[in-house]
Motif scaffolding. Structure first.
Motif, PDB file in Angstrom:
ATOM      1  N   THR A  43       0.830  -1.237  -0.073  1.00 34.67           N
ATOM      2  CA  THR A  43       0.090  -0.075   0.032  1.00 34.67           C
ATOM      3  C   THR A  43       0.972   1.066   0.036  1.00 34.67           C
ATOM      4  OG1 THR A  43      -1.618  -1.228   1.413  1.00 34.67           O
ATOM      5  CG2 THR A  43      -1.667   1.287   1.100  1.00 34.67           C
ATOM      6  N   GLN A  64      -3.589  -3.520  -9.950  1.00 34.79           N
ATOM      7  CA  GLN A  64      -4.230  -3.412  -8.621  1.00 34.79           C
ATOM      8  C   GLN A  64      -3.229  -2.978  -7.340  1.00 34.79           C
ATOM      9  OE1 GLN A  64      -7.137  -5.060  -8.749  1.00 34.79           O
ATOM     10  NE2 GLN A  64      -6.915  -4.990 -10.944  1.00 34.79           N
ATOM     11  N   GLN A  65      -2.317  -2.222  -7.848  1.00 34.36           N
ATOM     12  CA  GLN A  65      -1.682  -1.561  -6.598  1.00 34.36           C
ATOM     13  C   GLN A  65      -2.533  -0.754  -5.932  1.00 34.36           C
ATOM     14  OE1 GLN A  65       2.316  -1.665  -6.926  1.00 34.36           O
ATOM     15  NE2 GLN A  65       1.794  -1.420  -4.963  1.00 34.36           N
ATOM     16  N   LYS A  66      -2.539  -0.796  -4.867  1.00 34.10           N
ATOM     17  CA  LYS A  66      -3.076   0.115  -3.818  1.00 34.10           C
ATOM     18  C   LYS A  66      -2.125   1.387  -3.509  1.00 34.10           C
ATOM     19  CE  LYS A  66      -5.627  -3.488  -1.512  1.00 34.10           C
ATOM     20  NZ  LYS A  66      -5.897  -4.053  -0.124  1.00 34.10           N
ATOM     21  N   ASN A  88      -8.706   1.126  -6.476  1.00 35.65           N
ATOM     22  CA  ASN A  88      -7.741   0.966  -5.372  1.00 35.65           C
ATOM     23  C   ASN A  88      -6.848   2.301  -5.591  1.00 35.65           C
ATOM     24  OD1 ASN A  88      -7.659  -0.287  -8.245  1.00 35.65           O
ATOM     25  ND2 ASN A  88      -5.494  -0.059  -7.822  1.00 35.65           N
TER      26      ASN A  88
END
Length: 209
Positions: A43, A64-66, A88
């Motif tokens: 994150t 999909q990286q937060k 995200n």
């Protein structure tokens, strides 16, 4: 206040910022992405994220990286939201000296080409430390006063740019990090083109005794 001046300045230039600084932004952020080597499960907090170019780069590698970006310019953030309209990734209006997040929230924190505008660099570093998870990493890339042309910029810019604060030598920058309780694990200086000499450091929080 410096912060108010910075906000006004970047709100004014937001619409043309990406085009005007395209080469600089692209080269420095690609370098930062490679240097930071962020885990796909991390994150990420991007402090002073501007128009969201670093977020766009991370998403290109991992959709999909937060990621959370903060900046004090609402108009820069409006552009960032248009670029990164995915669930995200989120953006908040906030200064580096008062991050609106809980303690131990992020695995990785990045800050690119903004430290020289920080009115309270020590407070900003302490805030990053507060929201960093144990064993997390902070990566800061900024102008380096060890380079002659950056020293000249440091002398001249305050005349024309009332929002500008100062840039630091690598030794001064490292001193700020260690004084805030960080342990520097990796650092270097790097030149981009003829003018821009930058420094980068990866740091983590010193474990409590």
């Amino acid at each position: 206040m410096t912060e108010t001046k910075v906000r006004q300045q970047y709100n004014q230039m937001a619409a043309t910022y990406d085009q005007r600084w395209s080469s600089y932004v692209s080269s420095t952020l690609l370098f930062l992405q490679s240097w930071a080597d962020i885990s796909p499960t991390a994150t990420v907090l991007d402090v002073a994220c501007g128009t969201g170019e670093f977020e766009r780069l991370l998403l290109a590698d991992n959709s999909q990286q937060k990621i959370v970006g903060v900046d004090i310019s609402e108009k820069m953030l409006a552009i960032a939201r248009e670029k990164c309209h995915v669930p995200n990734v989120s953006f908040y209006t906030a200064p580096a000296s008062a991050l609106p997040f809980a303690d131990n929230s992020f695995d990785a924190i990045v800050c690119a080409s903004s430290f020289h505008y920080f009115d309270k660099p020590n407070t900003a570093l302490l805030e990053m430390k507060r929201v960093l998870k144990p064993h997390g990493r902070v990566v800061i890339l900024d102008w380096c006063k060890d380079y002659l042309l950056c020293r000249i910029c440091d002398w001249v810019l305050p005349i024309f740019d009332s929002a500008y604060k100062q840039c630091y030598t690598q030794a001064e920058f490292h001193s700020l990090l260690t004084s805030a309780g960080y342990k520097i694990s990796r650092t270097t200086k790097v030149r981009f083109g003829v003018v821009w000499g930058l420094m980068v450091a990866t740091a983590s929080v010193e474990p409590s005794e």
